[in-house]
Design a protein around this motif. Structure first.
Motif, short mmCIF file in Angstrom:
data_model
loop_
_atom_site.label_atom_id
_atom_site.label_comp_id
_atom_site.label_asym_id
_atom_site.label_seq_id
_atom_site.Cartn_x
_atom_site.Cartn_y
_atom_site.Cartn_z
N ARG A 1 0.83 -1.21 0.00
CA ARG A 1 0.00 0.00 0.00
C ARG A 1 0.86 1.26 0.00
NH1 ARG A 1 -4.86 -1.06 4.31
NH2 ARG A 1 -6.04 -2.53 3.02
N ARG A 2 1.93 1.26 0.80
CA ARG A 2 2.79 2.43 0.86
C ARG A 2 3.52 2.65 -0.45
NH1 ARG A 2 7.47 2.76 5.22
NH2 ARG A 2 7.58 0.65 4.46
N GLY A 3 3.93 1.56 -1.10
CA GLY A 3 4.64 1.67 -2.36
C GLY A 3 3.77 2.11 -3.50
N SER A 4 2.48 1.76 -3.48
CA SER A 4 1.60 2.10 -4.59
C SER A 4 0.85 3.41 -4.37
CB SER A 4 0.59 0.98 -4.83
OG SER A 4 -0.27 0.86 -3.72
N SER A 5 0.88 3.98 -3.16
CA SER A 5 0.09 5.19 -2.90
C SER A 5 0.71 6.44 -3.51
CB SER A 5 -0.08 5.38 -1.39
OG SER A 5 1.17 5.64 -0.78
N GLY A 6 2.02 6.46 -3.70
CA GLY A 6 2.67 7.65 -4.22
C GLY A 6 2.74 7.70 -5.74
N ARG A 7 2.29 6.68 -6.40
CA ARG A 7 2.42 6.59 -7.87
C ARG A 7 1.05 6.70 -8.53
NH1 ARG A 7 6.25 1.35 -7.67
NH2 ARG A 7 7.90 2.32 -6.50
#
Length: 86
Positions: A79-85
């Motif tokens: 979730r953290r990796g995909s939230s900024g993209r």
């Protein structure tokens, strides 16, 4: 009867893991996390270490809790990796 016990223990394990990891999921999410965490624990620590095989064994519950925490950590990383993209 054992399926009901597995669901109850899975919900408790998932709820505890959610409290430890502060996931914020609902009761259905907690049940799924607890049961999948039990499967992960059975895979990582051997087949007898899962609530699927021995739902009322303390060691199985602890291993399942560890598996659920591992699962929630992976979900948080995704979730953290995909939230900024975009």
């Amino acid at each position: 009867m054992s399926l009901i016990i597995i669901l109850i223990v899975g919900a408790i394990v998932g709820w505890l893991a959610g409290m430890i990891m502060r996931s914020g999921g609902g009761i259905l999410f907690d049940i799924v996390v607890g049961i999948v965490g039990a499967l992960i624990a059975g895979f990582l620590f051997g087949g007898g270490a899962s609530i699927i095989n021995a739902p009322l064994n303390v060691m199985s519950i602890l291993y399942s809790l560890l598996g659920a925490i591992i699962l929630l950590a992976i979900v948080k990383l995704i979730r953290r990796g995909s939230s900024g993209r975009l």
